[in-house]
Design a protein around this motif. Structure first.
Motif, PDB file in Angstrom:
ATOM      1  N   GLY A 195     101.051-106.064   9.903  1.00 22.30           N
ATOM      2  CA  GLY A 195     102.487-106.306   9.913  1.00 22.30           C
ATOM      3  C   GLY A 195     102.993-106.928   8.635  1.00 22.30           C
ATOM      4  O   GLY A 195     104.130-107.417   8.582  1.00 22.30           O
ATOM      5  N   THR A 196     102.176-106.895   7.565  1.00 23.56           N
ATOM      6  CA  THR A 196     102.528-107.632   6.348  1.00 23.56           C
ATOM      7  C   THR A 196     102.431-106.803   5.076  1.00 23.56           C
ATOM      8  O   THR A 196     103.282-106.920   4.192  1.00 23.56           O
ATOM      9  N   TYR A 197     101.382-105.969   4.962  1.00 25.11           N
ATOM     10  CA  TYR A 197     101.098-105.298   3.698  1.00 25.11           C
ATOM     11  C   TYR A 197     101.384-103.801   3.813  1.00 25.11           C
ATOM     12  O   TYR A 197     100.804-103.107   4.659  1.00 25.11           O
ATOM     13  N   THR A 198     102.246-103.291   2.947  1.00 26.92           N
ATOM     14  CA  THR A 198     102.587-101.872   2.935  1.00 26.92           C
ATOM     15  C   THR A 198     101.808-101.176   1.824  1.00 26.92           C
ATOM     16  O   THR A 198     101.910-101.561   0.652  1.00 26.92           O
ATOM     17  N   LEU A 199     101.014-100.148   2.178  1.00 29.32           N
ATOM     18  CA  LEU A 199     100.229 -99.413   1.196  1.00 29.32           C
ATOM     19  C   LEU A 199     101.137 -98.479   0.417  1.00 29.32           C
ATOM     20  O   LEU A 199     101.836 -97.641   0.990  1.00 29.32           O
ATOM     21  N   GLU A 200     101.116 -98.611  -0.923  1.00 29.13           N
ATOM     22  CA  GLU A 200     102.027 -97.836  -1.759  1.00 29.13           C
ATOM     23  C   GLU A 200     101.358 -96.734  -2.570  1.00 29.13           C
ATOM     24  O   GLU A 200     101.928 -95.663  -2.759  1.00 29.13           O
ATOM     25  N   ARG A 201     100.157 -96.991  -3.057  1.00 33.71           N
ATOM     26  CA  ARG A 201      99.535 -96.012  -3.953  1.00 33.71           C
ATOM     27  C   ARG A 201      98.023 -96.198  -3.960  1.00 33.71           C
ATOM     28  O   ARG A 201      97.525 -97.327  -3.898  1.00 33.71           O
ATOM     29  N   LEU A 202      97.289 -95.087  -4.036  1.00 34.99           N
ATOM     30  CA  LEU A 202      95.829 -95.150  -4.153  1.00 34.99           C
ATOM     31  C   LEU A 202      95.460 -95.463  -5.599  1.00 34.99           C
ATOM     32  O   LEU A 202      95.890 -94.780  -6.526  1.00 34.99           O
ATOM     33  N   LEU A 203      94.663 -96.512  -5.774  1.00 37.09           N
ATOM     34  CA  LEU A 203      94.216 -96.878  -7.111  1.00 37.09           C
ATOM     35  C   LEU A 203      92.875 -96.259  -7.457  1.00 37.09           C
ATOM     36  O   LEU A 203      92.598 -95.964  -8.620  1.00 37.09           O
ATOM     37  N   GLY A 204      92.024 -96.082  -6.470  1.00 38.32           N
ATOM     38  CA  GLY A 204      90.710 -95.517  -6.752  1.00 38.32           C
ATOM     39  C   GLY A 204      89.868 -95.463  -5.495  1.00 38.32           C
ATOM     40  O   GLY A 204      90.186 -96.098  -4.485  1.00 38.32           O
ATOM     41  N   ALA A 205      88.788 -94.669  -5.563  1.00 36.17           N
ATOM     42  CA  ALA A 205      87.884 -94.531  -4.429  1.00 36.17           C
ATOM     43  C   ALA A 205      86.457 -94.673  -4.915  1.00 36.17           C
ATOM     44  O   ALA A 205      86.119 -94.273  -6.038  1.00 36.17           O
ATOM     45  N   GLY A 206      85.612 -95.257  -4.061  1.00 36.72           N
ATOM     46  CA  GLY A 206      84.215 -95.446  -4.413  1.00 36.72           C
ATOM     47  C   GLY A 206      83.313 -95.106  -3.250  1.00 36.72           C
ATOM     48  O   GLY A 206      83.736 -94.478  -2.273  1.00 36.72           O
ATOM     49  N   GLY A 207      82.047 -95.525  -3.349  1.00 39.65           N
ATOM     50  CA  GLY A 207      81.058 -95.160  -2.364  1.00 39.65           C
ATOM     51  C   GLY A 207      81.334 -95.694  -0.977  1.00 39.65           C
ATOM     52  O   GLY A 207      81.000 -95.053   0.019  1.00 39.65           O
ATOM     53  N   MET A 208      81.966 -96.875  -0.872  1.00 39.89           N
ATOM     54  CA  MET A 208      82.154 -97.484   0.444  1.00 39.89           C
ATOM     55  C   MET A 208      83.601 -97.474   0.913  1.00 39.89           C
ATOM     56  O   MET A 208      83.863 -97.770   2.077  1.00 39.89           O
ATOM     57  N   GLY A 209      84.525 -97.186   0.040  1.00 39.81           N
ATOM     58  CA  GLY A 209      85.914 -97.216   0.480  1.00 39.81           C
ATOM     59  C   GLY A 209      86.889 -96.932  -0.640  1.00 39.81           C
ATOM     60  O   GLY A 209      86.516 -96.446  -1.709  1.00 39.81           O
ATOM     61  N   SER A 210      88.139 -97.247  -0.391  1.00 41.60           N
ATOM     62  CA  SER A 210      89.222 -96.975  -1.339  1.00 41.60           C
ATOM     63  C   SER A 210      90.027 -98.244  -1.591  1.00 41.60           C
ATOM     64  O   SER A 210      90.069 -99.151  -0.749  1.00 41.60           O
ATOM     65  N   VAL A 211      90.659 -98.286  -2.756  1.00 41.04           N
ATOM     66  CA  VAL A 211      91.490 -99.433  -3.128  1.00 41.04           C
ATOM     67  C   VAL A 211      92.929 -98.957  -3.310  1.00 41.04           C
ATOM     68  O   VAL A 211      93.184 -97.959  -3.991  1.00 41.04           O
ATOM     69  N   TYR A 212      93.842 -99.674  -2.680  1.00 42.08           N
ATOM     70  CA  TYR A 212      95.263 -99.308  -2.718  1.00 42.08           C
ATOM     71  C   TYR A 212      96.084-100.428  -3.331  1.00 42.08           C
ATOM     72  O   TYR A 212      95.775-101.617  -3.167  1.00 42.08           O
ATOM     73  N   LEU A 213      97.147-100.026  -4.020  1.00 44.03           N
ATOM     74  CA  LEU A 213      98.190-100.971  -4.395  1.00 44.03           C
ATOM     75  C   LEU A 213      99.081-101.157  -3.173  1.00 44.03           C
ATOM     76  O   LEU A 213      99.480-100.197  -2.519  1.00 44.03           O
ATOM     77  N   ALA A 214      99.354-102.404  -2.839  1.00 37.15           N
ATOM     78  CA  ALA A 214     100.200-102.697  -1.677  1.00 37.15           C
ATOM     79  C   ALA A 214     101.195-103.786  -2.044  1.00 37.15           C
ATOM     80  O   ALA A 214     101.082-104.433  -3.091  1.00 37.15           O
ATOM     81  N   GLN A 215     102.147-103.984  -1.163  1.00 45.46           N
ATOM     82  CA  GLN A 215     103.153-105.012  -1.376  1.00 45.46           C
ATOM     83  C   GLN A 215     103.320-105.847  -0.123  1.00 45.46           C
ATOM     84  O   GLN A 215     103.357-105.318   0.989  1.00 45.46           O
ATOM     85  N   HIS A 216     103.392-107.161  -0.339  1.00 49.89           N
ATOM     86  CA  HIS A 216     103.637-108.072   0.772  1.00 49.89           C
ATOM     87  C   HIS A 216     105.064-107.838   1.275  1.00 49.89           C
ATOM     88  O   HIS A 216     106.023-107.846   0.494  1.00 49.89           O
ATOM     89  N   ALA A 217     105.215-107.624   2.567  1.00 47.87           N
ATOM     90  CA  ALA A 217     106.509-107.230   3.123  1.00 47.87           C
ATOM     91  C   ALA A 217     107.578-108.302   2.963  1.00 47.87           C
ATOM     92  O   ALA A 217     108.767-107.991   2.836  1.00 47.87           O
ATOM     93  N   LEU A 218     107.175-109.568   2.946  1.00 50.16           N
ATOM     94  CA  LEU A 218     108.163-110.645   2.906  1.00 50.16           C
ATOM     95  C   LEU A 218     108.440-111.140   1.495  1.00 50.16           C
ATOM     96  O   LEU A 218     109.598-111.255   1.082  1.00 50.16           O
ATOM     97  N   ILE A 219     107.394-111.439   0.752  1.00 50.30           N
ATOM     98  CA  ILE A 219     107.609-112.033  -0.570  1.00 50.30           C
ATOM     99  C   ILE A 219     107.579-111.004  -1.702  1.00 50.30           C
ATOM    100  O   ILE A 219     107.737-111.354  -2.859  1.00 50.30           O
TER     101      ILE A 219
END
Length: 434
Positions: A40-64
């Protein structure tokens, strides 16, 4: 995090960095996670990269409205408790180290479909691998400042009983603040916790398992032996070598070829690899001491290594203790057969003795021919198999790295068996002829 975070996924001997599949022609690729709201807090905006165990996303805190990076475990691992625990341990280990040189971890949780994730600070910059590829060899003052920062961050981790075990340029993120390099250590995914305490978790690895990146593995780590924080000291030595010369000390075509070089070969001197880089003699000594095979002969703490780096400008060089390198197993040694009642094969400890000590000196050629003929008859009569050996491709001249500059006697751990004595009055009967 910024785009280069895709290069910082922890790996082990069996892991692979995955590349997203190419979409069909005319079909746009859609990431279903984009726009997802986590906790309920972090909105995923863009994929930054993917690796062997998972992916990393740019996100934004919904409130601040603050930007963060979120690492999400790949769905196929969500049902494997040991991999999920290893993934979350990365967050716990990094969060346990309170130091500006280690990436900050803000939060963790699970997605709606049960995939674990953790939230970390978003960094804008690049990893040291990109810096080395573009700019190395780097001038000594810049190398010193970067390396001292790495030492301070890793000392803070070691003080908490945490050994990184995958130190490499791709796991060192560079920012620019006020015109100077600021470096942060990333990816504690395969960290070893020497003194686990509540809230951090237990180490998941054990003796005999090999984790890390082969170009930066210490000899004891490459062998799967019990190891400690000094594997990080060795890895920083490799990073130093690469920053100063633009090349790693060892190069090979295969994973095992690299491990063999870390275990058996002496590193070249940085000034021989980059003669025009103006590397101070004392700086070279620091690198070579950090790369000593025996962990007892390296710097014993990151603080010691940092102090030696600072002392280079005063012309103070650490002492490099001569050490005996272990010999590679003999390839293509003659095979001999013995009966079940024959005495056990003698073993030879690590030594700098010649390859054939006096008790096992190779017999004269004439005696060898007779012995081979007798053994051939026995092999044919018994229907035994003939084994052929071939050279390891990683030992070809074109496949290996720079020539070593430290002469080492050719010691041998695996010696051929001494020839069995011939019985008097009996000659081996020939079984074939040409």
């Amino acid at each position: 995090m910024s785009e280069p975070i895709a290069k910082t996924q922890p790996i082990d001997a069996g892991a692979q960095t995955v590349r997203p599949a190419e979409p069909d022609a005319g079909t746009p690729r859609v990431d279903r996670r984009l726009g997802e709201l986590l906790k309920g807090t972090y909105t995923l905006e863009r994929l930054l990269g993917a690796g062997g165990m998972g992916s990393v996303y740019l996100a934004q805190h919904a409130l601040i409205r603050k930007k963060v990076a979120i690492k999400i475990l790949a769905p196929e691992y969500a049902t494997r408790p040991e991999l999920k625990e290893r993934f979350l341990r990365e967050a716990r280990a990094a969060a346990a180290v309170d130091h500006d040189g280690v990436i900050e971890i803000h939060d963790f949780g699970e997605t709606a479909d049960g995939a674990a994730f953790f939230v970390m600070e978003y960094l804008e910059g690049e990893d040291l691998a990109a810096v080395i590829q573009r700019e190395a060899p780097l001038p000594w003052p810049r190398v010193r400042d970067i390396a001292v920062q790495l030492c301070r961050a890793l000392q803070a981790a070691h003080d908490r009983g945490i050994v990184h075990r995958d130190m490499k340029p791709g796991n060192c993120f560079r920012l620019v603040r006020d015109g100077r390099d600021v470096v942060k250590v990333l990816d504690f995914g395969i960290a070893k916790l020497q003194n686990p305490d509540e809230g951090v978790g237990q180490a998941l690895t054990r003796t005999g398992m090999i984790f890390g990146t082969p170009e930066y593995m210490s000899p004891e780590q490459a062998q799967g032996l019990r190891h400690d924080h000094r594997v990080d000291i060795y890895a920083v030595g490799v990073i130093l070598f690469e920053l100063l010369t633009g090349k790693p000390p060892f190069i090979a075509d295969t994973f095992m070829g690299l491990l063999n070089k870390h275990m058996f070969d002496a590193p070249p001197r940085p000034r021989d690899i980059a003669p025009h880089a103006d590397i101070p003699a004392a700086a070279e000594a620091v690198v070579l001491k950090a790369l000593q095979k025996d962990p007892d002969l390296r710097f014993q703490t990151m603080d010691e290594l940092a102090a030696a780096l600072v002392a280079v400008d005063a012309g103070v060089a650490p002492e490099i203790v001569p050490e005996t390198l272990r010999a590679k197993p003999v390839r293509g040694a003659p095979m001999q057969f013995r009966g079940a009642d024959a005495p056990p094969r003698p073993t030879l400890p690590e030594t700098t003795a010649p390859a054939f000590p006096a008790p096992f000196a190779p017999p004269p050629r004439r005696l060898n021919l007779a012995l081979v003929a007798g053994l051939a008859g026995a092999v044919l009569a018994a229907g035994a198999l003939v084994l052929f050996t071939q050279q390891d491709p990683s030992d070809r001249p074109e496949a290996t790295g720079p020539k070593e500059h430290v002469s080492v006697a050719d010691a041998s751990e695996l010696l051929p068996l001494p020839p069995a004595p011939l019985r008097r009055g009996r000659r081996p009967r020939p079984t074939c002829c040409r």
